[in-house]
Design a protein around this motif. Structure first.
Motif, mmCIF file in Angstrom:
data_model
loop_
_atom_site.group_PDB
_atom_site.id
_atom_site.type_symbol
_atom_site.label_atom_id
_atom_site.label_comp_id
_atom_site.label_asym_id
_atom_site.label_seq_id
_atom_site.Cartn_x
_atom_site.Cartn_y
_atom_site.Cartn_z
ATOM 1 N N THR A 1 0.831 -1.208 0.000
ATOM 2 C CA THR A 1 0.000 0.000 0.000
ATOM 3 C C THR A 1 0.866 1.259 0.000
ATOM 4 O OG1 THR A 1 -1.707 -1.161 1.246
ATOM 5 C CG2 THR A 1 -1.815 1.242 1.223
ATOM 6 N N GLY A 2 0.534 2.178 -0.864
ATOM 7 C CA GLY A 2 1.263 3.440 -0.946
ATOM 8 C C GLY A 2 2.302 3.457 -2.047
ATOM 9 N N VAL A 3 2.763 2.293 -2.474
ATOM 10 C CA VAL A 3 3.723 2.221 -3.572
ATOM 11 C C VAL A 3 2.956 2.275 -4.885
ATOM 12 C CG1 VAL A 3 5.438 0.793 -4.742
ATOM 13 C CG2 VAL A 3 5.416 0.928 -2.237
ATOM 14 N N THR A 4 3.386 3.142 -5.784
ATOM 15 C CA THR A 4 2.699 3.323 -7.066
ATOM 16 C C THR A 4 3.621 2.883 -8.206
ATOM 17 O OG1 THR A 4 1.555 5.241 -6.127
ATOM 18 C CG2 THR A 4 1.460 4.959 -8.514
ATOM 19 N N ARG B 1 -2.443 9.022 2.636
ATOM 20 C CA ARG B 1 -3.238 9.546 1.526
ATOM 21 C C ARG B 1 -4.200 8.489 0.988
ATOM 22 N NH1 ARG B 1 1.638 12.795 -1.633
ATOM 23 N NH2 ARG B 1 1.404 14.777 -0.509
ATOM 24 N N VAL B 2 -3.721 7.259 0.898
ATOM 25 C CA VAL B 2 -4.576 6.176 0.396
ATOM 26 C C VAL B 2 -5.791 5.979 1.299
ATOM 27 C CG1 VAL B 2 -4.711 3.683 0.040
ATOM 28 C CG2 VAL B 2 -2.759 4.962 -0.851
ATOM 29 N N LEU C 1 3.587 8.849 4.375
ATOM 30 C CA LEU C 1 2.671 9.817 3.789
ATOM 31 C C LEU C 1 1.753 9.182 2.744
ATOM 32 C CD1 LEU C 1 1.648 12.684 3.226
ATOM 33 C CD2 LEU C 1 3.641 13.019 1.737
ATOM 34 N N SER C 2 2.292 8.331 1.885
ATOM 35 C CA SER C 2 1.478 7.751 0.820
ATOM 36 C C SER C 2 0.372 6.867 1.379
ATOM 37 C CB SER C 2 2.352 6.935 -0.142
ATOM 38 O OG SER C 2 2.912 5.813 0.518
ATOM 39 N N GLU D 1 10.526 7.565 2.135
ATOM 40 C CA GLU D 1 9.302 8.356 2.213
ATOM 41 C C GLU D 1 9.146 8.972 3.597
ATOM 42 O OE1 GLU D 1 4.627 7.801 0.931
ATOM 43 O OE2 GLU D 1 5.902 6.066 1.270
#
Length: 260
Positions: free
Chosen positions: A15-18, A156-157, A152-153, A76
């Motif tokens: 989760t959070g990795v794009t 946001r998710v 942070l990512s 991050e």
């Protein structure tokens, strides 16, 4: 062990990795060999990789490197998530030690600076909290019962209208890396490494030289389970001495900027 080259290359991501940019580049270079992408929970990423359920994993470090190759990719920044009406929401940035009187909604050892600054009664209250997923912890934070720290990512998710996140100091950043098993010699692994590292399609660095570079970069950590100093938790920072105002009260002048 070699993955079946007739199967799509399996890649997990937490989760959070794009991975979108890398996926697009892969599709351009290997139009007949699509990736099999699977979003996974961070707690399951390493076990799925070791069990052979996936070939490559974009996960958070540190992990036990025994039997794995690991390439650190980026770091991050961490944030703290609190209820929208929480006193901490009035600040643009917080030091985690300033939250010493607030209940941490995750294992105390994951945030050493808070653990070392929190009084005994708060530590006891935090210890009574049941294990929670990220989503569950954010839901509890939304009630004003405590706070949670995360990349942070991820914040946001899982954003909700009744919580806010603020940058937090005194907490180690979250490092993301690419990992795969040392006994997996699927040649497509090196192709994917080249994509992630930004190597051009015509690069003279072949698969063999890439593997040698990776092995050399692992150093003594390879196969030992040891981590480099940069992967250990950051040294806890001393409290700034700032005390959060009572909920509903305005922050004291000179102690932070009012949040937008």
């Amino acid at each position: 062990m070699t993955d079946d080259p007739s199967r799509p290359l399996r890649v997990d991501f937490v989760t959070g990795v794009t991975p979108d940019k890398w996926v697009r580049t892969w599709a351009e270079r290997h139009p007949g060999d699509p990736l099999d992408l699977t979003p996974v929970d961070g707690d399951d990423a390493e076990s799925r990789l070791r069990s052979g359920e996936t070939t490559l994993s974009l996960l958070r470090l540190p992990i036990d490197r025994t039997g794995l190759h690991v390439i650190p990719l980026y770091e991050e920044a961490p944030v703290v998530v609190v209820a929208k009406e929480h006193a901490a929401a009035a600040y643009d940035t917080l030091d985690v030690a300033d939250l010493a009187d607030e209940v941490l909604l995750q294992p105390a050892d994951t945030v050493p600076a808070w653990r070392d600054a929190a009084p005994a009664d708060v530590l006891e209250r935090a210890a009574t909290m049941p294990p929670m997923t990220v989503v569950e912890a954010i839901a509890v934070a939304a009630t004003g019962s405590g706070f949670v720290v995360m990349p942070l990512s991820v914040a946001r998710v899982h954003h909700r209208k009744d919580v806010v996140h603020r940058p937090v100091t005194g907490v180690a950043g979250s490092r993301v890396g690419l990992a795969w098993r040392v006994d997996d010699d699927d040649p497509r692994i090196e192709d994917f490494i080249g994509v992630v590292r930004g190597r051009t399609e015509r690069s003279s660095r072949g698969r063999g030289s890439e593997a040698a570079t990776t092995a050399a970069g692992s150093g003594s950590a390879k196969g030992t389970g040891r981590h480099t100093g940069s992967e250990r938790g950051a040294t806890p920072r001393r409290s700034t001495g700032r005390t959060l105002p009572q909920r509903g009260a305005a922050p004291r002048r000179g102690r932070g900027r009012k949040g937008r």
